[in-house]
Motif scaffolding. Structure first.
Motif, mmCIF file in Angstrom:
data_model
loop_
_atom_site.group_PDB
_atom_site.id
_atom_site.type_symbol
_atom_site.label_atom_id
_atom_site.label_comp_id
_atom_site.label_asym_id
_atom_site.label_seq_id
_atom_site.Cartn_x
_atom_site.Cartn_y
_atom_site.Cartn_z
ATOM 1 N N VAL A 41 1.180 -1.259 0.447
ATOM 2 C CA VAL A 41 -0.165 -0.108 0.141
ATOM 3 C C VAL A 41 1.001 0.958 -0.476
ATOM 4 O O VAL A 41 1.866 1.365 -0.145
ATOM 5 N N ASP A 42 0.896 2.581 -0.250
ATOM 6 C CA ASP A 42 1.187 3.402 -0.589
ATOM 7 C C ASP A 42 1.043 3.979 0.937
ATOM 8 O O ASP A 42 -0.001 5.044 1.390
ATOM 9 N N PRO A 43 2.824 4.353 1.489
ATOM 10 C CA PRO A 43 2.488 4.627 2.975
ATOM 11 C C PRO A 43 1.711 6.125 3.265
ATOM 12 O O PRO A 43 0.996 6.459 4.413
ATOM 13 N N SER A 44 2.091 7.318 2.368
ATOM 14 C CA SER A 44 1.235 8.076 2.065
ATOM 15 C C SER A 44 -0.400 8.579 2.006
ATOM 16 O O SER A 44 -1.283 8.767 2.746
ATOM 17 N N GLU A 46 -1.895 6.063 3.704
ATOM 18 C CA GLU A 46 -2.880 5.423 5.013
ATOM 19 C C GLU A 46 -3.112 6.102 5.382
ATOM 20 O O GLU A 46 -2.207 7.128 5.984
ATOM 21 N N ASN A 47 -4.451 6.031 6.235
ATOM 22 C CA ASN A 47 -4.855 6.876 7.381
ATOM 23 C C ASN A 47 -3.790 6.448 8.627
ATOM 24 O O ASN A 47 -3.685 4.857 8.555
ATOM 25 N N LYS A 48 -3.010 7.691 9.477
ATOM 26 C CA LYS A 48 -2.641 7.267 10.902
ATOM 27 C C LYS A 48 -3.856 6.322 11.654
ATOM 28 O O LYS A 48 -4.731 6.802 12.278
ATOM 29 N N GLN A 49 -3.279 5.435 11.715
ATOM 30 C CA GLN A 49 -3.964 4.440 12.787
ATOM 31 C C GLN A 49 -3.245 4.754 14.355
ATOM 32 O O GLN A 49 -2.175 4.848 14.599
ATOM 33 N N TRP B 40 5.358 5.946 -5.901
ATOM 34 C CA TRP B 40 5.507 5.650 -4.207
ATOM 35 C C TRP B 40 6.241 4.352 -4.572
ATOM 36 O O TRP B 40 6.633 3.104 -3.921
ATOM 37 N N ARG B 131 2.198 4.577 10.265
ATOM 38 C CA ARG B 131 1.429 4.711 10.545
ATOM 39 C C ARG B 131 -0.210 3.698 10.443
ATOM 40 O O ARG B 131 -0.996 4.382 11.150
ATOM 41 N N LEU B 135 2.041 -1.323 7.829
ATOM 42 C CA LEU B 135 3.805 -1.350 7.649
ATOM 43 C C LEU B 135 3.908 -1.710 8.601
ATOM 44 O O LEU B 135 4.247 -0.743 9.365
ATOM 45 N N ASP B 156 6.186 -3.619 4.059
ATOM 46 C CA ASP B 156 4.898 -2.768 3.230
ATOM 47 C C ASP B 156 3.814 -4.374 3.604
ATOM 48 O O ASP B 156 4.113 -4.546 2.554
#
Lengths: 627, 329
Positions: A41-44, A46-49, B40, B131, B135, B156
């Protein structure tokens, strides 16, 4: 083109372009079902969890348990892990503050425990006054820990509320941490009381003597001494003899408070040892006498330190042996007959012969190149101290020198050869692989090998890269790699475009030549046609019209007024008239007759004659002017 | 009704198609793992960092002792030939780095006789992550030359390793708070196994070494600079030349088109085409160059005098000169 049509055309063009773009964009971004496996998944995006609350509670509980049990090293590890827990930035402050307080209280309790332990040790040894300062320091640390604890309780409520943690379970552990602080406080008070109590006890003194002061390691010593107070010698008291702070033996004092004991020193291989005695009153004595520790006595130890000297003969090569020669240097004959040698994961014994040894060591065939430890150990034996030497031995395969003979040019479709010849060594079996034009050729050979290549007729002409990798069968030789380029000429791919372009050129040239040949003929034909057309209408006045143009040429020369293509015959006459003066009449006659010949076409014979005369007059005048 | 003009439309459509075709070939790639992909999910940063060489192990060879070969995110099953090439590479001293979370490489591992496999289920971490739980941040790292200076590795959507062989050295474990997301709800459930799980392992094989990671994303553009991933890469590579085998990637239609276009360009760049094209251009220029028309000179004066013997030849000559001068102007 009308504006309306233009707008309409380009609107449709734009619409078609968008449809095409959409069709192509499906190629650029494949539809979701194409990606059968979700790999990342694209880290940027992703919602902060938040961390999972149950896991977070568990981690904090474990940390608190370590603190409660006084396992501060474990607590430190858990604190470190706690810092790695991912917390959204906006809540990071609360989490960090909670962590800081946990770390602070952990450090304070750890320091308090250390000080209390040290103070207790001193009190036990009768050095209660030295212990007092430590206890004072411990009390300050404990007070700080108590303050931190109060802050921690407040922070915990905020922390638990923010992260939605179940409070009950953690609250119990936080309360228990408060009890631990109280326990430390109780211990502190107890130790202070011990100091206070020791003030009321009678001081004791212990002095010892050791003979001799220098011995061989493992030898015997005589330790003697006296235990006494200011008033009397203490009889029948048990003393503990310590060697380098470790208990060695126990001894009982006699009726004069004296003791004497012979002890055998273990085989210790260090230059000196420290001996002392300790008296810790027990039972009823503990309410009368203070504990005491004797003076330190340093005893020098003698032992033989063998020195191992080694040298390797030959290189350490995989799959081969090399020789290790060496000797053990001592001033006495060795009591043992072998040394322990460790090399690339295997251990073996090397037999000593008058202190010398020689051994063949095998290097495993599959070991990668690099530096490896070769360790030689001599065991400790009575007065002989252990000896050890570690060498770093480089294992490096031998490179092979090859000579590559490649053809300068390869013609596609014809067989060619690339030859490899071993230069330095003899009879080394090897496997050679050639990678050329997406094909891999393999040959097994010794000394020399050759690849038979046939470049397919489908390849393009030009320099083609090749790579040869050689894997020697013997493990002590290094793999080699060679790269190069060969010019491949493909007659087919050269001829086809050349033929096509030649045919094209020929066709073009042929068409052009035909055109060039045809052009003058056509031109002539066109002019003839034009003349025929005019003459067909005015054939009988041809001479008259010719005559007019000759007259025009003369007039334009005389008057310097050229007849422009836009001018009619009459206009030209009007323009030139004023300059022609007396010749105007003659030119007028010619012009009018010509007009009639062209447009009527009807010219009377008299008029033709008059025109001829007028032209003659014009010619004569012109010649006169010219002469 | 106004007249509809068709030719500009055809021309514009052709132009639009041409531009789009060129744009597809020239615009940066979006596909997973491509080294030309700067987004990305690409490997462009990885490629630039290690000065990457791309190879197809079936057609090209590399010298094992000085190289490290990466097999990242394979999407096609490995053929027996590929397996043999990889086996030989490691046996001769190569360092093979396998990165996969799907289990596609299990066939290779089994063929090499290694008691290790990739589980294939997703592993998430609900406490140590970057995040989101998808991950995971790996903090349980064992001491090894490969992990020198590495305190945490960010993954990831990884999977985990199943290790049966005691000779396999595990170099990194997930935390105790990681879990296998078997039901794919991205949440821990009661029946889902909890960590720690091995995520990276090292096996000596022949003269070489095989390193297995249960995640193919560690060196993606968006992940490579997280945690101590750069240091891990540095330790993996050291001073060896780095190769990436792309023979196990399934190409997307766009990439296939791009490759076809590049092949076409390569054909056009071939000497025979270049020189033939130059020849053809010269021929066309030669053929289309305008030339002076050969004119048939006719002695007009002589002809005229033949018709009119009474005319003055000198005057005719003068007249001809005047006419020529006039027409020349």
């Amino acid at each position: 083109m009308k504006r309306k049509t233009l707008v309409k055309s380009f609107t449709i063009v734009a619409a078609i372009s968008i449809v095409i773009l959409l069709l192509f964009s499906s190629l650029i971004q494949p539809p979701i079902p194409f990606r059968a496996i979700l790999r990342h998944v694209d880290p940027s995006s992703e919602n902060k969890q938040f961390p999972f609350s149950l896991f977070l509670v568990f981690q904090i509980s474990e940390l608190l348990k370590s603190l409660i049990n006084g396992n501060f090293r474990d607590a430190s590890e858990k604190l470190k892990n706690l810092k790695n827990i991912s917390i959204p930035e906006e809540y990071r402050f609360i989490f960090n503050r909670f962590n800081e307080l946990l770390e602070e209280i952990s450090n304070q309790l750890n320091a308090t425990k250390y000080l209390l332990d040290q103070a207790e040790e001193l009190i036990i040894n009768g050095k209660s006054e030295d212990a007092r300062s430590l206890l004072n320091e411990a009390s300050l640390k404990l007070a700080s820990a108590n303050i931190t604890y109060i802050e921690l309780r407040v922070a915990f409520n905020e922390f638990a509320k923010t992260f939605g943690l179940p409070i009950d379970r953690l609250q119990k552990l936080i309360d228990r941490l408060g009890e631990v602080i109280n326990e430390y406080y109780d211990r502190l008070l107890r130790l202070f009381k011990m100091i206070q109590d020791q003030r009321l006890l009678e001081d004791t003194f212990l002095s010892i003597n050791v003979t001799p002061k220098t011995i061989w390691t493992g030898g015997n010593l005589e330790i003697s001494g006296t235990l006494y107070t200011n008033n009397t010698f203490l009889a029948n008291k048990t003393l503990e003899i310590l060697l380098d702070e470790s208990p060695l033996t126990k001894v009982l004092t006699n009726e004069r408070g004296e003791f004497k004991i012979k002890v055998k020193i273990p085989y210790i291989y260090k230059p000196s040892i420290i001996l002392k005695a300790r008296y810790i009153p027990t039972g009823f004595d503990s309410e009368i006498y203070k504990p005491t520790v004797s003076n330190n006595v340093t005893v020098k130890l003698l032992y033989i330190q063998p020195i191992i000297k080694v040298e390797t003969i030959g290189k350490a090569l995989p799959g081969k042996t090399f020789v290790l020669n060496g000797y053990v240097e001592t001033n006495r004959s060795l009591p043992y007959t072998s040394l322990l040698i460790s090399w690339t994961g295997t251990s073996l014994n090397a037999t000593l012969n008058e202190g010398k040894f020689s051994i063949e060591l095998y290097t495993p065939a599959n070991i990668p190149d690099g530096e490896y430890e070769l360790r030689i150990k001599a065991p400790p034996f009575e007065i002989f101290a252990p000896a050890e030497i570690t060498l770093l031995v480089r294992v490096e395969r031998i490179p092979l020198n090859f000579e590559i003979q490649q053809p300068g040019v390869i013609i596609a479709g014809l067989a060619s050869q690339i030859q490899i010849k071993l230069v330095d060594e003899e009879n080394v079996n090897f496997t050679a692989r050639l990678s050329f034009m997406d094909q891999i050729y393999t040959v097994n050979a010794s000394t020399q090998a050759s690849f038979n290549l046939v470049a397919p007729l489908t390849v393009l002409s030009g320099y083609h890269h090749y790579k040869i990798t050689i894997f020697p069968s013997l493990p002590w030789y290094k793999s080699s790699e060679f790269e190069g380029s060969i010019l491949v000429i493909n007659p087919l791919t050269i001829l086809v475009p050349i033929i096509i372009s030649s045919v094209m050129t020929f066709e073009l040239l042929k068409r052009k030549r035909k055109k060039i040949i045809e052009e003058p003929y056509q031109e002539q034909k066109v002019s003839e046609q034009a003349i025929t057309r005019v003459y067909s209408e005015t054939s009988k006045f041809k001479e008259l019209i010719d005559l007019y143009w000759q007259a025009v040429a003369i007039v334009s020369e005389i008057t310097s007024i050229e007849m422009k293509p836009s001018m009619t015959l009459r206009e030209y006459l009007e323009f030139t008239g004023p300059k022609l003066k007396e010749l105007k009449k003659a030119f007028e006659i010619i012009t009018i007759a010509t007009e009639k010949a062209i447009y009527a076409p009807l010219v009377l014979n008299e008029e033709i004659e008059a025109t001829m005369k007028a032209f003659e007059e014009l010619k004569v005048m012109y010649v006169k002017v010219q002469l | 009704m106004s007249k509809f003009n068709f030719n500009p439309i055809l021309f514009s459509v052709a132009l639009a198609i041409l531009f789009i075709l060129i744009a597809i070939a020239l615009l940066p790639a979006h596909e997973d793992f491509l080294i030309a992909n700067p987004y990305w999910n690409g490997l462009q940063t990885f490629s630039k960092t290690v000065d990457l060489n791309v190879i197809n192990i079936e057609h090209e060879m590399i010298i094992p002792e000085k190289t490290v070969l990466f097999l990242i995110g394979p999407s096609l099953n490995l053929t027996q030939n590929q397996i043999e090439m990889l086996r030989e590479y490691v046996m001769n001293g190569g360092e093979l780095v396998l990165m996969d979370e799907t289990g596609i490489i299990n066939a290779l591992l089994s063929n090499l006789g290694l008691g290790i496999s990739v589980d294939g289920n997703l592993m998430l971490d609900a406490l140590f992550y970057h995040r989101s739980w998808k991950l995971p941040r790996i903090i349980n790292i064992k001491e090894d030359e490969l992990t020198a200076g590495v305190e945490n590795i960010v993954l990831d959507l990884p999977s985990v390793l199943r290790v049966k062989d005691p000779n396999v050295k595990i170099i990194a474990y997930s935390s105790s708070f990681s879990f296998l997301d078997i039901n794919k709800d991205f949440k821990p459930s009661d029946d889902e196994p909890l960590g720690p799980f091995p995520v990276a392992a090292k096996i000596s094989y022949g003269k070489g070494v095989i390193l297995i990671f249960s995640d193919s994303s560690i060196f993606l553009n968006s992940i490579i600079n997280l945690g101590d991933n750069p240091r891990l890469l540095q330790n993996l590579v050291k001073d060896r030349s780095v190769y990436l085998d792309i023979s196990t990637w399934k190409l997307t239609p766009r990439e296939s088109y791009r490759n076809a276009l590049l092949s076409f360009y390569a054909i056009l760049s071939a000497p025979e085409f270049k020189y033939s094209l130059a020849l053809a251009i010269l021929a066309i220029i030669y053929a289309t160059k305008p030339r002076r028309k050969t004119k048939i000179e006719i002695d007009e004066i002589e002809e005229t005098l033949k018709k009119h013997p009474d005319w003055d030849g000198r005057i005719l000559k003068l007249l001809k000169e005047l006419r020529d001068r006039y027409t020349a102007k």
